[in-house]
Design an enzyme around this catalytic site. Structure first.
Site, PDB file in Angstrom:
ATOM      1  N   SER A 118       0.822  -1.211   0.000  1.00 41.01           N
ATOM      2  CA  SER A 118       0.000   0.000   0.000  1.00 41.01           C
ATOM      3  C   SER A 118       0.860   1.266   0.000  1.00 41.01           C
ATOM      4  CB  SER A 118      -0.893   0.009   1.252  1.00 41.01           C
ATOM      5  OG  SER A 118      -1.516   1.268   1.418  1.00 41.01           O
ATOM      6  N   TYR A 141      -2.054   5.595  -4.435  1.00 39.64           N
ATOM      7  CA  TYR A 141      -3.114   6.589  -4.358  1.00 39.64           C
ATOM      8  C   TYR A 141      -2.588   7.835  -5.050  1.00 39.64           C
ATOM      9  CZ  TYR A 141      -6.251   4.148  -1.169  1.00 39.64           C
ATOM     10  OH  TYR A 141      -7.140   3.263  -0.625  1.00 39.64           O
ATOM     11  N   THR A 167      -5.507   2.776  -7.345  1.00 41.34           N
ATOM     12  CA  THR A 167      -6.820   2.550  -6.735  1.00 41.34           C
ATOM     13  C   THR A 167      -7.765   3.654  -7.179  1.00 41.34           C
ATOM     14  OG1 THR A 167      -5.832   1.409  -4.875  1.00 41.34           O
ATOM     15  CG2 THR A 167      -8.043   2.297  -4.531  1.00 41.34           C
ATOM     16  N   LYS A 244      -7.462  -0.702  -9.706  1.00 40.51           N
ATOM     17  CA  LYS A 244      -8.141  -1.448  -8.632  1.00 40.51           C
ATOM     18  C   LYS A 244      -9.415  -0.718  -8.226  1.00 40.51           C
ATOM     19  CE  LYS A 244      -7.457  -3.128  -3.904  1.00 40.51           C
ATOM     20  NZ  LYS A 244      -8.106  -2.170  -3.007  1.00 40.51           N
ATOM     21  N   HIS A 268     -13.381  -2.576  -2.545  1.00 42.04           N
ATOM     22  CA  HIS A 268     -12.500  -2.101  -1.479  1.00 42.04           C
ATOM     23  C   HIS A 268     -12.873  -2.811  -0.152  1.00 42.04           C
ATOM     24  CE1 HIS A 268      -9.645   1.453  -0.908  1.00 42.04           C
ATOM     25  NE2 HIS A 268      -9.707   0.961   0.310  1.00 42.04           N
TER      26      HIS A 268
END
Ligand SMILES: Cc1cc2nc3c(=O)[nH]c(=O)nc-3n(C[C@H](O)[C@H](O)[C@H](O)COP(=O)(O)O)c2cc1C
Ligand SMILES: O=C(O)C(=O)c1ccccc1
Length: 377
Positions: A118, A141, A167, A244, A268
């Site tokens: 992440s 992100y 994402t 994603k 999610h």
């Protein structure tokens, strides 16, 4: 070595599946941390439906097939993996165990599984990469500060990540009422290790009725990021791009047209828009729209080897698992996370054997039937 003696009363219950690990983790973790991980948004409808969608399919086993060897190995964007199960990107693994992401990436490496790290890891992406022995993708992100996003891309390339997972379901963080009630905040010793101190501000001071993560996302995630901006990311790197959080044929088609290499069908984990179509239900239309051009993965609610088989039968190349890995990590660090992965592998091989599908290429749509279909009463 002598095994420690244990009377039947003191012998710990064996932890056999993700649900067992979840109960054991719940007993160990602070309530607000447990709730942050376990919870979803709104009424948690999607959180439950993602899981329930798997139970709406029944398996059609074929008999008298040689299943003396079942082989779950495959490739993901060209990299070999020992099984079609990877670790979903999740923020802050150190919330549940001091070894954090280092433990989970080692567990994945030992299993031969993919890890998706992440953006909000509590360990730097370079340290994660140094501990990795299996393939690694970085989840990105897109942050308002473009130079920060660009630097994450460059660092991912330099550290040996093999794909960028953008994402697309989190232009803002959904209201998660458990976190609001608990006034969820990040403990002082945990930080977003990939980001600078500017991006840490406000994460540690929470109050009831507020979630510092949601406020943080509102300040830093770029809610104006669109399809047109994907070209900008494309211009930064030659790494394959994976989106994603795609749930429709329309978006899948558009992504494939832009040269995106992979899609992760995902709600999610029921943590963003509550009431969306469960990931498993969205999977067939995404595969139909883009499966000839993109590798399609799915996540959300995968808890059993038979769930993996069902996702593959509906056209997924692999699945990702999220919370079960954190429950394993919380209970027993790296061995706990490894145990969760090895149990899923054992269950998958068992399901391949008992359905008479010893190769992943045998796992086709005819393996499934909707539950209840064909009833005559
Ligand atoms: C605690 C937690 C943190 C997460 N953090 C991220 C994240 O940083 N980036 C992301 O794309 N998805 C994140 N997700 C979503 C997961 O990648 C994944 O989509 C979801 O957890 C899959 O569902 P499962 O937990 O039922 O397996 C997070 C999920 C959880 C539970
Ligand atoms: O909690 C999450 O689901 C998540 O995706 C996230 C996003 C930004 C920061 C931390 C977690």
């Amino acid at each position: 070595m002598t095994a420690p003696t244990a009377t039947p009363e003191t012998r710990p219950e064996p932890l056999l599946n993700p649900r067992d690990y979840e109960s054991a983790a719940r007993a160990r973790l602070d309530r607000s941390v447990f709730d942050y991980i376990a919870g979803g948004s709104g009424d948690e409808l999607t959180l439950h439906e993602d899981r329930a969608a798997y139970d709406r399919y029944r398996l059609r086993p074929r008999a008298l097939v040689d299943v003396s060897h079942c082989e779950p190995a495959t490739t993901l964007l060209g990299a070999p993996v020992a099984l079609p199960v990877g670790i979903a990107p999740m923020a802050y693994h150190q919330l549940v165990h001091p070894d954090g992401e280092l433990a989970t990436v080692r567990a994945a490496g030992a299993a031969g599984a993919l890890t998706v790290t992440s953006t909000f890891a509590s360990t730097s992406l370079e340290d994660v990469a140094a501990a990795a022995t299996g393939p690694l993708w970085l989840q990105l992100y897109v942050l308002r500060r473009r130079e920060v996003t660009a630097s994450l891309v460059r660092r991912a390339e330099a550290a040996g990540y093999r794909a960028l997972v953008i994402t697309v379901d989190t232009p803002r963080m959904a209201r998660r009422e458990r976190d609001l009630r608990n006034g969820f905040r990040l403990p002082a010793h945990i930080r977003p290790a990939n980001l600078d101190r500017d991006h840490e501000a406000g994460l540690h001071e929470g109050r009831a009725g507020d979630s510092t993560l949601a406020g943080h996302a509102a300040r830093h995630h770029d809610a104006a990021f669109t399809w047109n901006d994907l070209a900008w990311i494309r211009s930064l790197t030659d790494l394959p791009l994976v989106l994603k959080g795609v749930l429709t044929a329309e978006d899948a088609h558009r992504a494939a047209g832009l040269g995106v290499a992979g899609l992760i069908v995902s709600t999610h984990g029921g943590r963003q828009l509550d009431g969306v179509v469960p990931a498993l239900e969205a999977l067939p239309e995404v595969v139909a729209a883009a499966g000839d051009r993109c590798e399609v993965l799915v996540d959300g609610g995968v808890r059993r080897g038979t769930d993996v088989l069902k996702a593959l039968a509906l056209g997924a190349r692999a699945v990702l698992v999220g919370r079960p890995v954190l429950w394993g990590l919380a209970v027993d660090g790296e061995p706990g996370a490894a145990q969760v992965l090895s149990t899923l592998r054992a269950e998958l091989e068992e399901a391949m054997a008992l359905t008479g599908r010893p190769r992943l290429s045998d796992v086709t749509h005819d393996l499934l039937r909707p539950a209840g279909a064909g009833r005559t009463t």
